[in-house]
Enzyme design. Structure first.
Site, PDB file in Angstrom:
ATOM      1  N   ASP A  89      40.480  45.052  38.819  1.00 29.55           N
ATOM      2  CA  ASP A  89      40.907  46.368  38.093  1.00 29.55           C
ATOM      3  C   ASP A  89      39.771  47.339  38.178  1.00 29.55           C
ATOM      4  O   ASP A  89      39.922  48.485  37.877  1.00 29.55           O
ATOM      5  CB  ASP A  89      41.390  46.156  36.681  1.00 29.55           C
ATOM      6  CG  ASP A  89      40.139  45.480  35.689  1.00 29.55           C
ATOM      7  OD1 ASP A  89      38.931  45.181  36.476  1.00 29.55           O
ATOM      8  OD2 ASP A  89      40.220  45.315  34.625  1.00 29.55           O
ATOM      9  N   ASP A 112      43.446  40.442  38.940  1.00 31.50           N
ATOM     10  CA  ASP A 112      42.927  40.876  37.547  1.00 31.50           C
ATOM     11  C   ASP A 112      44.090  41.332  36.717  1.00 31.50           C
ATOM     12  O   ASP A 112      45.091  41.621  37.019  1.00 31.50           O
ATOM     13  CB  ASP A 112      42.237  42.207  37.687  1.00 31.50           C
ATOM     14  CG  ASP A 112      40.744  41.863  37.320  1.00 31.50           C
ATOM     15  OD1 ASP A 112      40.214  40.575  36.569  1.00 31.50           O
ATOM     16  OD2 ASP A 112      39.775  42.602  37.695  1.00 31.50           O
ATOM     17  N   GLU A 146      29.388  37.958  35.232  1.00 31.95           N
ATOM     18  CA  GLU A 146      29.019  39.581  35.756  1.00 31.95           C
ATOM     19  C   GLU A 146      27.702  39.926  34.859  1.00 31.95           C
ATOM     20  O   GLU A 146      27.744  39.758  33.453  1.00 31.95           O
ATOM     21  CB  GLU A 146      30.180  40.456  35.500  1.00 31.95           C
ATOM     22  CG  GLU A 146      29.778  41.999  35.792  1.00 31.95           C
ATOM     23  CD  GLU A 146      30.929  42.819  35.949  1.00 31.95           C
ATOM     24  OE1 GLU A 146      31.983  42.623  35.726  1.00 31.95           O
ATOM     25  OE2 GLU A 146      30.772  44.015  36.280  1.00 31.95           O
TER      26      GLU A 146
HETATM   27  O1  KIV Z   1      37.293  44.240  38.712  1.00 33.86           O
HETATM   28  C1  KIV Z   1      36.529  43.814  39.524  1.00 33.86           C
HETATM   29  O2  KIV Z   1      36.445  44.292  40.739  1.00 33.86           O
HETATM   30  C2  KIV Z   1      35.934  42.886  38.774  1.00 33.86           C
HETATM   31  C3  KIV Z   1      34.661  42.278  39.839  1.00 33.86           C
HETATM   32  C4  KIV Z   1      33.677  43.159  39.756  1.00 33.86           C
HETATM   33  C5  KIV Z   1      34.296  40.871  39.512  1.00 33.86           C
HETATM   34  O3  KIV Z   1      36.308  42.377  38.205  1.00 33.86           O
END
Ligand code: KIV
Length: 266
Positions: free
Chosen positions: A46, A85, A183
């Site tokens: 996301d 996501d 993260e």
């Molecule tokens: O949204 C995203 O790109 C992520 C990564 C940074 C792990 O969740």
């Protein structure tokens, strides 16, 4: 890459202590470059809300937008494991999460869905897993909670929050999580989580001792507007072409050269 990457491939790699490369993508053209470069896992993050749409956070991203980008990525990559996501509040209840995760798989072609959060998503992870939907969990810095956190900062620095993260990781694994993204946590904490869990751990700003690394593609290419996160690296600057930059990222993740000391948060 001609053999399809599955969750079993990643589990076997973890058992052999062989690292795999994860990277975000949002469209078919980049997805096909990633696949050719040997990236094992593509995440339709996301983060698209920031790097594609120009928002200041990931919060505005919708499930329809995520499905659209997931479908684009699927068109460009046939063999790479595709994780998408679950946008902010698309998993507000287990039932809503089930319906939205099913859409990501049926309409977008995702093979795994990613959820942010710890104890609060355990019931959701169990339900999805029981219904045949593989789940990647996400602990540490949770960008969807930015309005509560106030800033993007390292998590799990004190003993109590480090222990809480480890307990939540164990609960999520027991509920059926297949992968875990960590993260912005101290490198030593990520190492402990990786050793305690049987599922593969993918780090971002979490040191080198994880089973995989993930970066936002646009950070790796040095084209994200504004300040680059300290844990990321502009691979394009030295590589000279997009293809060479991504191939070099894959090589450095697999060899353990990335992240190097300057990208590691102690
Ligand atoms: O949204 C995203 O790109 C992520 C990564 C940074 C792990 O969740």
């Amino acid at each position: 890459m001609t053999t399809a990457i599955t969750l079993s491939t990643l589990r076997a790699m973890k058992k052999r202590s062989e690292k795999f490369a994860t990277l975000t993508a949002y469209d078919a053209s980049f997805a096909s470059i990633l696949e050719r470069a040997g990236v094992e896992v593509i995440l339709v993050g996301d983060s698209l809300g920031m790097v594609i749409q120009g928002n200041t956070t990931t919060v505005p991203v919708t499930i329809d937008e995520t499905i659209y980008h997931t479908r684009c990525v699927r068109q460009g990559s046939r063999h790479t494991l595709l994780v998408a996501d679950m946008p902010f509040m698309s998993d507000a209840t287990p039932e809503l999460a089930l319906a939205n995760a099913a859409r990501l798989m049926k309409e977008g072609g995702a093979q795994v869905v990613k959820l942010e959060g710890g104890a609060v998503v355990v019931d959701t992870v169990r339900l999805l897993s029981e219904r045949g939907i593989p789940v990647c969990c996400h602990l540490g810095l949770l960008p969807q909670s930015i309005n509560k956190l106030g800033s993007y900062r390292v998590q799990g620095r004190d003993e109590a929050s480090a222990q809480r993260l480890l307990q939540e990781a164990a609960l999520l694994e027991a509920a059926g999580a297949e992968l875990l993204v960590l993260e912005c946590v101290p490198a030593a904490l990520a190492k402990e989580a990786r050793e305690a869990l049987t599922i593969p751990v993918i780090g971002i700003g979490a040191g080198v001792d994880t089973d995989s690394q993930v970066l936002v593609l646009y950070d790796l290419l040095g084209i994200t507007p504004g300040k680059r996160p300290r844990f990321s690296k502009n691979f394009l600057a030295e590589a000279g072409s997009v293809e060479a930059a991504i191939a070099e990222y894959v090589r450095q993740v697999k060899s353990g050269e990335f992240p190097a000391a300057e990208q590691i948060i102690a």
